[in-house]
Each structure stands twice: as structure tokens, then as C-alpha cells.
Design an enzyme around this catalytic site. Structure first.
Site, mmCIF file in Angstrom:
data_model
loop_
_atom_site.group_PDB
_atom_site.id
_atom_site.type_symbol
_atom_site.label_atom_id
_atom_site.label_comp_id
_atom_site.label_asym_id
_atom_site.label_seq_id
_atom_site.Cartn_x
_atom_site.Cartn_y
_atom_site.Cartn_z
ATOM 1 N N HIS A 1 75.391 87.334 -10.072
ATOM 2 C CA HIS A 1 74.453 87.445 -8.946
ATOM 3 C C HIS A 1 73.048 87.107 -9.472
ATOM 4 C CE1 HIS A 1 72.035 89.575 -5.889
ATOM 5 N NE2 HIS A 1 73.105 89.579 -5.121
ATOM 6 N N ASP B 1 76.886 94.996 -14.444
ATOM 7 C CA ASP B 1 76.392 95.072 -13.071
ATOM 8 C C ASP B 1 77.542 95.629 -12.242
ATOM 9 O OD1 ASP B 1 75.831 94.599 -10.451
ATOM 10 O OD2 ASP B 1 75.325 92.487 -10.697
ATOM 11 N N GLN C 1 79.553 96.034 -7.228
ATOM 12 C CA GLN C 1 80.774 95.900 -6.435
ATOM 13 C C GLN C 1 81.902 96.764 -6.993
ATOM 14 O OE1 GLN C 1 80.681 94.465 -3.630
ATOM 15 N NE2 GLN C 1 78.789 93.305 -3.846
ATOM 16 N N LYS D 1 75.770 100.082 -1.364
ATOM 17 C CA LYS D 1 77.111 99.477 -1.403
ATOM 18 C C LYS D 1 78.167 100.567 -1.531
ATOM 19 C CE LYS D 1 75.269 95.306 -3.158
ATOM 20 N NZ LYS D 1 75.333 94.053 -2.447
ATOM 21 N N CYS E 1 73.788 84.788 -3.075
ATOM 22 C CA CYS E 1 72.901 85.025 -4.239
ATOM 23 C C CYS E 1 73.602 84.685 -5.539
ATOM 24 C CB CYS E 1 72.383 86.464 -4.279
ATOM 25 S SG CYS E 1 71.368 86.873 -2.882
HETATM 26 N N1 PMP Z 1 74.888 92.435 -8.259
HETATM 27 C C1 PMP Z 1 75.897 92.251 -7.414
HETATM 28 C C2 PMP Z 1 77.260 91.897 -7.957
HETATM 29 C C3 PMP Z 1 75.689 92.402 -6.047
HETATM 30 O O1 PMP Z 1 76.698 92.238 -5.196
HETATM 31 C C4 PMP Z 1 74.386 92.723 -5.582
HETATM 32 C C5 PMP Z 1 74.088 92.845 -4.105
HETATM 33 N N2 PMP Z 1 74.581 91.775 -3.335
HETATM 34 C C6 PMP Z 1 73.387 92.932 -6.508
HETATM 35 C C7 PMP Z 1 73.661 92.773 -7.846
HETATM 36 C C8 PMP Z 1 72.005 93.326 -6.109
HETATM 37 O O2 PMP Z 1 72.016 94.586 -5.527
HETATM 38 P P1 PMP Z 1 70.750 95.157 -4.769
HETATM 39 O O3 PMP Z 1 70.291 94.062 -3.854
HETATM 40 O O4 PMP Z 1 71.258 96.353 -4.043
HETATM 41 O O5 PMP Z 1 69.735 95.492 -5.820
#
Ligand code: PMP
Length: 407
Positions: free
Chosen positions: A124, A201, A204, A227, A364
Site C-alpha cells: 500500500h 503492515d 488487513q 478496519k 493505493c
Molecule cells: N496498509 C494497508 C494494507 C491498507 O489496506 C491500508 C488502508 N487501505 C493502509 C495501510 C492505510 O491505513 P490507514 O489509511 O487507515 O492509515
């Protein structure tokens, strides 16, 4: 594939899962953000109303009670993710802030020209850009671990690529686009073999898998509460106390100090050192409620439920000629695909007319899109409240799209 009864009754707990005129809303965008159960909404509402006060500084009883609730949330997170102590839990704004904190604080202290940072092709943007920023500041360089043919992070390649110059390896535990699950223990071993730290990270993974920081053997773990069926605006950075203790503050301000004079400021120990300013008080309380809710459901059956739905959907989509599937067969409840001749945005718009919400875009993860050779994918992601009626509605919408596009 039948969901356990404890999960099937859960749709009713989520007031957000209803579209206009009381129709069911087939929400297939849980990987972006999860709907909230009433218990979380109530916890947030009480914390903002009946129980509201600041934390840490108040001498009056309401503030003392709120401080207890805020710190109880920290203990609950520690227990939930198998941390050794609540001092390993830093409250941040979300996973993004957690990674930025590690990149700037740990990276600022430990990275220098000639050092290398290892990422993967499926990360991401929030696990890419903070590393690019600190690489620019320090002169460190970034390497990218490729994926296997079935879109898992290629740990064989990782082993070949890692050198003692690598100081940190930062990987997604579960991919937000493909649902690919990382072989964490091997990744940790490979990183540690060359003396690198491992950041995971867990955005998910946290809503779908039971976590135990002591067993995972990583060095940093980040997650976002929104999430995990909790509120936006709060997340967690986990690291061992000894490691946090070596790290300088990320931001300065109130609540992170020991003493301040114009000549010299000394800092509080972690986790307070990393929580400058009035914290996310109500969000912490609501995150506590979210963890209670999810934990009561049994994460193992939740994972089986969501990955079972993903397999069902993949099998159905495979029967449609114009659809190309991405990602591994065994996915953590996330399915990405493209429909030949139909832009994912058009598909998303047509599905919206059927009260089906999917995600269409690069999620993203633009470098991953480049690797897949597409500008965007359509993504259906499941949550604990998803069931076969959501898959049926999606398939009906896809059939209608095929008719519209003359397929
Ligand atoms: N890493 C992953 C794998 C994600 O799915 C996301 C959110 N789409 C993020 C990082 C970023 O999370 P946040 O926008 O809640 O900081």
C-alpha cells in the site's frame, strides 16, 4: 458454504448495512473500512456525551474515569494482539501514521547512506511513501521484493535479495488488493538473519486473524481501528519496549514530556513519548468496544468465513469468460478482478444502482497495478457480516453489466 450461526446473525448489529427504503446494502468494501456494530457506536456516543472529559491531566473524577477508560483500551489492545505489556502499545492516528512514525523516528536514527530498505511489489502507498521520504533524508535506498506467479510475496526471492546492508524489511501481512497472506515467520527469520528489523503492515490482517506479537516475531506492527470495526482516527503501533525506548519522539508537544525548560526538554518514556497532544480519547474507548465485539466472535471462524466467501466468489467469477481474476487461490476475504471491455469504475457505478458497493481503482497500490498490467481493478472485500446474499447480488449486477455492454 455455511457460515457459523454466530456470524449469520450479525448483519442486524450493523445499522450501516441498510440502503435507502430499508433495502439491504451489499457492502463489499470492508477492506477500505469496516461498518460499525451498534456496540461501537454506543461506546463512542457515551464517550462523547455522558462520560466525556479529557485524560491524564484532570483532577476531577470524570477526567480520572476517562483516563482509566483510555488506559483500559491500551491494555485491551495489548491483550488482543498478544503484546507483553501495554507499554508496547502506542496509539497513533492509523496505520499510516504508525509507519511514518517508525520511518522518521527509528529510520531517522538508524538509516544512513549505503543502507537499504526492503519493501514488496504489493505494498500500500502508506508502506512505500514514508520509506521514500526517509530514504531521501538519509541517503538509504529502497529495494522491491517481487511476487510469485500466484501473487504472494516471494520469500525465496527475498532470501536471495537480502544483504547486511538491509536495515529494515517492511511488508504487508495481508494485501489489501489481493488478500495474499505473508509467510510471516519465514519473513522474520530472513530479515533477522541479516540483522534487519521487520515491520508488518497489519491493516488487513488484524480484522481477520488472531495476532500474537510474541509468536509473529516481527519488530514493528501497525494497524488501523476503522478496519477492525472501530472508529476512524485511531490505530496502533506495536513494538517491544526496549526498541521503543531507543527511539526519539516523532512529534513534540504536551503529554510526551518529562520536564520542559527553554534550555532543555526531557521526554516521557514510551508509549507517552510518542503521543504528543490531547489523544484520541473517544476513539480509544470505541476501539476497545470494537475489539470486545470481534474477539467474542472467534477470529478463527471469522477468517474461515471470509476466506470461504472469497473462494466461492472466485469460483463463480471463473465461470464468466470476460473476467480475469488476480491474487492467490487462498485469499483472506479479498477478491480483485477485471472485466474485459468494462472499466472498473463503470462496473462499480452499475453495481451501485443495485445497492452493491465494491471498490474500483488502484487501491493505493499503483506499483502493484503496474505489475498486474492494469490501471485499476474491481475489488470485492468481505467482512464478518458478509454472506452469500452479497455474492448473489454482485453476480446479478455483473450479469446486468454484461448485458449493458453487449457481452
Ligand atoms: N496498509 C494497508 C494494507 C491498507 O489496506 C491500508 C488502508 N487501505 C493502509 C495501510 C492505510 O491505513 P490507514 O489509511 O487507515 O492509515
Amino acid at each position: 458454504m455455511n457460515a457459523p450461526a454466530s456470524l449469520l446473525t450479525r448483519k442486524a448489529d450493523f445499522p450501516g448495512l441498510v440502503a435507502a427504503e430499508g433495502q439491504p446494502w451489499h457492502y463489499l468494501d470492508t477492506a477500505a473500512t469496516a461498518q460499525k456494530p451498534q456496540a461501537v457506536i454506543d461506546a463512542m456516543s457515551n464517550a462523547l456525551g455522558r462520560d466525556y472529559a479529557t485524560v491524564h491531566r484532570g483532577v476531577y473524577s470524570r477526567s480520572a474515569e476517562m483516563t482509566q477508560a483510555y488506559e483500559a483500551a491500551r491494555r485491551r489492545v495489548a491483550e488482543f494482539i498478544g503484546a507483553r505489556s501495554e507499554n508496547e502499545i502506542v496509539f497513533v492516528r492509523g496505520a499510516t501514521e504508525g509507519i511514518n512514525l517508525v520511518a522518521q523516528s527509528w529510520g531517522g536514527l538508524n538509516l544512513k547512506a549505503g543502507d537499504r530498505i526492503m519493501l514488496s511489489q504489493l505494498e500500500h502507498h502508506s508502506n512505500i511513501v514514508p520509506w521514500q521520504m526517509i530514504a531521501q533524508q538519509t541517503g538509504a535506498e529502497i529495494d522491491v521484493c517481487p511476487l510469485t506467479e500466484d501473487h504472494l510475496i516471494d520469500l525465496g526471492a527475498l532470501e536471495q535479495m537480502l544483504t547486511p546492508q538491509h536495515k529494515i524489511v517492511a511488508l504487508a501481512h495481508v494485501s489489501n488488493v489481493l488478500g495474499s497472506i505473508l509467510g510471516v515467520k519465514r519473513a522474520a527469520k530472513l530479515a533477522h538473519n541479516v540483522g534487519a528489523k521487520l515491520l508488518l503492515d497489519g491493516c488487513q490482517a488484524a480484522p481477520r486473524m488472531r495476532l500474537n506479537m510474541q509468536e509473529l516475531d516481527c519488530d514493528f506492527y501497525v494497524l488501523s481501528a476503522h478496519k477492525l470495526y472501530g472508529p476512524t482516527g485511531i490505530g496502533v503501533l506495536w513494538a517491544r519496549e526496549e526498541l521503543l525506548d531507543t527511539m526519539p519522539p516523532y512529534q513534540g508537544g504536551g503529554a510526551m514530556i518529562d520536564s520542559v525548560t527553554f534550555e532543555k526538554t526531557t521526554y516521557a518514556p514510551p508509549p507517552q513519548r510518542f503521543e504528543a497532544g490531547t489523544p484520541m480519547i473517544t476513539e480509544a474507548v470505541a476501539m476497545h468496544a470494537a475489539i470486545d465485539y470481534v474477539d467474542a466472535l472467534n477470529l478463527e471462524s471469522l477468517f474461515a468465513h471470509e476466506s470461504g466467501l472469497a473462494t466461492t466468489l472466485r469460483n463463480e467469477l471463473r465461470t464468466i469468460n470476460s473476467i480475469r481474476l488476480f491474487g492467490p487461490e487462498k485469499s483472506a476475504g479479498i477478491v480483485s478482478f477485471e472485466m474485459e471491455g468494462v472499466h472498473p469504475h463503470d462496473l462499480g457505478t452499475i453495481l451501485d444502482e443495485e445497492n452493491v458497493a465494491i471498490r474500483a481503482g488502484h487501491h493505493c497500490a499503483q506499483p502493484l497495478m503496474t505489475h498486474l498490467g492494469v490501471p485499476a481493478t474491481a475489488r470485492a472485500s468481505f467482512g464478518l457480516y458478509s454472506d452469500e446474499s452479497d455474492i448473489d447480488a454482485l453476480l446479478r449486477g455483473i450479469e446486468r453489466t454484461k448485458r449493458i455492454f453487449g457481452q
